[in-house]
Each structure stands twice: as C-alpha cells, then as structure tokens.
Write an enzyme that holds these catalytic residues in place. Structure first.
Site, short mmCIF file in Angstrom:
data_model
loop_
_atom_site.label_atom_id
_atom_site.label_comp_id
_atom_site.label_asym_id
_atom_site.label_seq_id
_atom_site.Cartn_x
_atom_site.Cartn_y
_atom_site.Cartn_z
CG HIS A 308 -9.15 15.02 -40.15
ND1 HIS A 308 -9.16 13.78 -39.58
CD2 HIS A 308 -8.16 15.02 -41.07
CE1 HIS A 308 -8.19 13.05 -40.11
NE2 HIS A 308 -7.57 13.77 -41.02
CG ASP A 365 -4.95 18.23 -47.61
OD1 ASP A 365 -5.76 17.39 -47.19
OD2 ASP A 365 -3.88 17.94 -48.14
C1 SDX Z 1 -7.08 14.35 -45.61
O1 SDX Z 1 -8.51 10.51 -42.89
C2 SDX Z 1 -7.36 11.06 -42.90
O2 SDX Z 1 -6.51 10.83 -42.01
C3 SDX Z 1 -7.10 11.98 -44.09
C4 SDX Z 1 -5.82 12.81 -44.07
C5 SDX Z 1 -4.58 11.92 -44.17
O3 SDX Z 1 -3.51 12.37 -43.74
O4 SDX Z 1 -4.69 10.82 -44.79
O5 SDX Z 1 -5.75 13.57 -42.88
C6 SDX Z 1 -5.76 13.76 -45.27
O6 SDX Z 1 -7.80 13.79 -46.41
C7 SDX Z 1 -7.53 15.59 -44.88
C8 SDX Z 1 -8.97 16.04 -45.29
C9 SDX Z 1 -8.85 16.80 -46.62
N1 SDX Z 1 -10.26 17.11 -47.11
C10 SDX Z 1 -10.73 18.36 -47.07
O7 SDX Z 1 -10.15 19.32 -46.56
C11 SDX Z 1 -12.10 18.51 -47.75
C12 SDX Z 1 -13.02 19.38 -46.89
N2 SDX Z 1 -13.38 18.60 -45.68
C13 SDX Z 1 -14.55 17.81 -45.70
O8 SDX Z 1 -15.11 17.46 -46.88
C14 SDX Z 1 -14.72 16.89 -44.51
O9 SDX Z 1 -14.43 17.63 -43.40
C15 SDX Z 1 -13.93 15.58 -44.50
C16 SDX Z 1 -14.12 14.83 -45.77
C17 SDX Z 1 -12.48 15.84 -44.28
C18 SDX Z 1 -14.45 14.77 -43.34
O10 SDX Z 1 -15.75 14.43 -43.63
P1 SDX Z 1 -16.69 13.65 -42.60
O11 SDX Z 1 -15.95 13.17 -41.42
O12 SDX Z 1 -17.49 12.65 -43.39
O13 SDX Z 1 -17.61 14.77 -42.05
P2 SDX Z 1 -19.03 15.16 -42.67
O14 SDX Z 1 -18.92 15.36 -44.14
O15 SDX Z 1 -20.05 14.19 -42.16
O16 SDX Z 1 -19.25 16.59 -41.99
C19 SDX Z 1 -19.86 16.73 -40.69
C20 SDX Z 1 -20.56 18.09 -40.76
C21 SDX Z 1 -21.53 18.21 -41.93
O17 SDX Z 1 -22.50 19.19 -41.57
P3 SDX Z 1 -23.94 18.67 -40.92
O18 SDX Z 1 -24.52 17.67 -41.89
O19 SDX Z 1 -23.59 18.09 -39.58
O20 SDX Z 1 -24.77 19.93 -40.80
O21 SDX Z 1 -19.58 19.14 -40.97
C22 SDX Z 1 -19.83 19.76 -42.23
C23 SDX Z 1 -20.72 18.82 -43.03
O22 SDX Z 1 -21.49 19.55 -43.97
N3 SDX Z 1 -18.52 19.94 -42.85
C24 SDX Z 1 -18.15 21.01 -43.54
C25 SDX Z 1 -16.80 20.79 -43.89
N4 SDX Z 1 -16.41 19.59 -43.42
C26 SDX Z 1 -17.47 19.08 -42.78
N5 SDX Z 1 -18.81 22.13 -43.88
C27 SDX Z 1 -18.12 23.05 -44.62
N6 SDX Z 1 -16.82 22.91 -44.98
C28 SDX Z 1 -16.14 21.79 -44.65
N7 SDX Z 1 -14.87 21.64 -45.02
#
Ligand code: SDX
Length: 431
Positions: A308, A365
């Site tokens: 998140h 989710d």
């Molecule tokens: C919702 O914003 C809100 O409030 C949203 C929400 C709401 O109520 O409105 O809470 C609802 O959208 C919840 C999120 C649902 N999405 C997912 O579950 C999809 C999977 N999660 C990710 O794609 C990610 O965690 C996000 C999109 C939720 C957040 O992305 P960020 O903040 O841009 O983080 P990032 O992509 O920069 O990740 C940071 C690191 C990266 O690795 P490095 O480059 O540091 O090595 O963490 C890794 C990412 O690769 N990472 C993950 C991951 N989420 C982040 N690696 C594997 N699996 C994951 N799920």
C-alpha cells in the site's frame, strides 16, 4: 521552533510557510514557489505531495490507523451501518434518528432509474465488464435530469438530493449491469427493503421468487461497503476531486472515479486477488512458487492484495475483513480452499524478508474477494462493490471542493523533456 522552512537555491534563501494538521501532519506550502523561484517540484506518483486540506478521513499509515471524521474504523465496523457511516462521511457527524430517516427516505424516493435507461443497458454486449457499464450509466443518468445537466455550483440547493440519488442509483445500475451480463430480466427495487438488502434483491431475486435475505449475508455485504466508504486522497478519489475542480457535475466526477478505481493496482485488485488465488489453487501450488515470482521483478507478477502507498503496517480494514471471513464462511457453512491459500500466502509473505523490508502487508483487497465469493457475487462485480462502497467518500470530497470558496481548477505543471525548437518539413522532403 520556526514554523517556516527555508529553501536555499542558487545563492538565495526562500522562506516556505509550513502547515500542521489536526493530527500533527506537516506540509510546506509551495503555492508561491514558481512565482518566487522559477522552480516547480516533481513528485513521481505524488507520494510526497498533498493535493488538499481535508476534514473527512485520517490515515496513519505507520500505525495502521483509519478514522472517518475522527471515529476509528473498528468502532464503525462493529457498531454502525453503511448508510449511517455514509451520512457521517458526507455531512461530518453521525445522523440523528430523524436525519437518518430522511436520508434513507431519499434513497427510496430515487432508487428507480429513468425507464428509458433500460435501452442503454440493451446496447452493451453480453460479457461487457460491469465497471465499464457502471461508469457509462452513471454519466448517462445525468442526461435524463435536465437540472443536473445544467447544474452550476451555488445556483442549485439540490446537492443533498443528487448525493442521495447517486448513492441509491449506483446500486440499481450495478445490479442491472450484472443482470444484463447474464441475460437475466431486470429486477426492480422494493420499497420495503433497506439499502444493502435491496441491492442483493435486485442482484439475485427472480421474477417468481425473492432472494432469501439471510441476515449474515446482508450484514457481511454492508460491512464490505462500510469498510470501503472513504480512504483520503487515493487514486480514484483524487480523480473525482480533479474532475470536480472544473465544476463538472457530481455524476460526471463519480463516473471518472469509477474508471480510476477499475485498475488492478487500485480497486480492481480485489478481482485480481481471486484470479491469483484461483491460479495458485489450479496449479496445486502452496503459494511458494507464486511468492517467488512476485519477488522477481522480471516476472511481471505481484502479490495482489499486498502492499500500500500509505499503510506500512497492516491495513486495519484487512484485519476486520479477515476476521469477518472466518465468521461469515462458518455461518454460511462454506469452506473455500482459496481462504486457506490466502492465509498461507499471508503467513509466508510476512516471514519473507522481501515483504518485511518493503513493509508490504495485506490491504483491503486481500480478503474482501473471499467474502464476496461466499455471498455469491461474481468476481467481475468485485470492483463494482468497491465503487458502491466508495461513493460516499467521493461525494464528501466533491462537497468539500464545492464548498471551498478558494477552489481553483486542478492543473499540475510538468518538466518538458522533448525536442527543442523544430520546424515543419514538407511531405516531399521527408526521408
Ligand atoms: C487500494 O491509495 C489507497 O488508499 C488505495 C485503497 C483505497 O481504499 O482507496 O487502499 C485501495 O487500491 C489498495 C491497493 C490494491 N492494489 C494491490 O493490492 C496491487 C498490489 N500492490 C501493489 O501494486 C502496490 O503495493 C501498490 C500499488 C498498492 C502501491 O504501490 P507503490 O506505493 O507505488 O509501491 P511501489 O510499486 O513503488 O513498490 C515499492 C516496492 C517495489 O519494490 P522495489 O522497487 O523497492 O524493489 O515494493 C514492491 C515493488 O516492486 N511491491 C511489491 C508489491 N507491492 C509493492 N512486490 C510484490 N508484490 C506486491 N504486491
């Protein structure tokens, strides 16, 4: 301690006023930065940028705190209902009995769509994704309401009616989209049913027999709606605010919010989680193969429902939903292998340094789809359920902008990195 930041740039020092919120959050006000320095800021994904000052929802991502108008989500989940919480989010206080009665009566009054909207549903192909239908039909609704089409802020005291209309009709549109996608006859809402029960009725009743509204099923879905009701400046709410800032009408702003919510990184994640769990189950993987792929940047896979932008701790909503999962499936005598896989994935991920170092925890989710599956809601409807739940939050944010006399249209700047001055080349001279 000075409440002013100082920016040193090219030998000059610029004072930057700071702001502190009611929960101690701090910001530098850069409203005059470009005029004073010629510089703008750049912030990929707006991770460090506040777009507004808001009084609706407070999140402490480090501590896993979520409050609607100051009330902890845990208390609302235990003691309130979706409609009571919707009133709290939109109007700022819990409603009196009379206010709640009036609010609910508006939903009953406006729960029918204009009858001609039925023909719009006919134009969608079978299998059209219900989020596409939802966004299109929310916008189409305003075409059947001349005053809404010509709505000018300050010139209409109809906001409360439009807010109730949107909350009520999003439910009707969603149910019709589901029925249409299955080639089923539309089921009209019933005056006797309350909000969530009426939605289940419109989704699952037949022309011959009303759907059996088991209290545990109605309560579980009402809890899902409540837990999704607002979440400060997430992607879709920011989209609603962006559209609202141009003074577009409430339905146009909400329709844009539906589109932003649909993405698998946002509200579409609940559908992506179930698809991920089904794939793991089908491959007989205990989850370890998938976790390895999720950690591999080249795999293009992510552990959906994990991570998140704000929560660097357990999403409090995920905790509540996980507990409700066990309770609802036990009451419905449903055993879902996907729940066991999800729990195993969570345990494995929370022991894995990759997830621990990046503070990746289950979000709202991760478990919500398992409850929705147990209620018989099809997976493509999961983001739609999220949109119905989020409607009060979008409306409250729209209202905040509409009532802000200083509102300006949202118009970010950019840093241009394309070609410098260039000239037209006639076709015959191009190589
Ligand atoms: C919702 O914003 C809100 O409030 C949203 C929400 C709401 O109520 O409105 O809470 C609802 O959208 C919840 C999120 C649902 N999405 C997912 O579950 C999809 C999977 N999660 C990710 O794609 C990610 O965690 C996000 C999109 C939720 C957040 O992305 P960020 O903040 O841009 O983080 P990032 O992509 O920069 O990740 C940071 C690191 C990266 O690795 P490095 O480059 O540091 O090595 O963490 C890794 C990412 O690769 N990472 C993950 C991951 N989420 C982040 N690696 C594997 N699996 C994951 N799920």
């Amino acid at each position: 301690m000075s409440k002013e930041a100082k920016l040193e740039l090219e030998g000059k020092v610029y004072p930057l006023p700071t702001i502190e919120g009611s929960e101690g959050e701090k910001a530098m006000d850069i409203s005059s930065l470009r005029a004073n320095t010629g510089y703008i800021t750049l912030d990929d994904g707006y991770g460090n940028t506040g777009s507004c000052i808001s009084k609706i929802t407070f999140i402490d991502g480090e501590k896993g705190i979520l409050r609607y108008r100051g009330i902890p989500i845990e208390e609302l989940a235990e003691k309130s209902t979706f409609i009571e919480t919707a009133y709290l989010i939109i109007y700022g206080d819990l409603p009196t009995r009379a206010q709640l009665r009036k609010f609910s009566d508006l939903f009953t009054e406006y729960q029918f769509l204009h009858e001609d909207m039925k023909y719009h549903f006919e134009s969608f192909p079978m299998g059209a994704h219900p989020m596409a239908i939802l966004s299109a039909m929310i916008n189409a609704t305003s075409c059947f309401d001349e005053e809404l089409m010509n709505w000018r802020w300050g010139k209409s005291n109809q906001f409360d009616v439009y807010a109730a209309k949107l909350i009520s009709q999003v439910r009707t549109i969603a149910a019709y989209a589901y029925r249409k996608s299955r080639g089923l006859p539309l089921i009209y809402p019933k005056k006797a049913y309350k909000y969530t029960a009426n939605f289940l009725h419109m989704m699952f009743s037949t022309p011959y027999e009303d759907f059996e509204l088991k209290p545990e099923v109605v309560k579980a879905l009402d809890l899902i709606f409540l837990l999704h009701a607002d979440h400060e400046q997430n992607c879709s709410t920011s989209t609603v605010r962006m559209v609202a800032s141009s003074q577009a009408n409430l339905f146009a702003s909400a329709a844009a919010g539906v589109c932003a919510l649909w993405g698998p990184l946002h509200g579409g994640a609940n559908q992506a989680v179930i698809e991920m769990l089904v794939e793991i189950h089908r491959e007989g993987d205990d989850g370890s193969k998938f976790i390895a792929a999720a950690k591999d940047k080249n795999s293009g896979r992510r552990l959906m429902g994990f991570g998140h932008r704000v929560y660097k701790n357990y999403d409090p909503r995920a905790k509540i939903i996980k507990k409700a999962c066990d309770e609802v499936l036990a009451k419905l005598r449903v055993s879902d292998p996907l729940l066991d896989i999800a729990k195993h994935l969570e345990e494995a991920a929370l022991r894995d340094s990759y997830f621990v170092e990046r503070k990746l925890y289950p979000n709202v989710d991760f478990y919500s789809g398992i409850i929705m599956r147990s209620l018989g809601i099809p997976v493509e409807m999961f983001p739609v359920i999220f949109a119905i739940g989020r409607m009060p939050g979008w409306i409250a944010n729209y209202k905040e902008i509409m009532e802000d006399a200083k509102n300006r249209i949202a118009r970010p700047r950019q840093i241009y990195a394309g070609r410098t001055l260039n000239h037209y080349v006639p076709l015959e001279e191009r190589k």
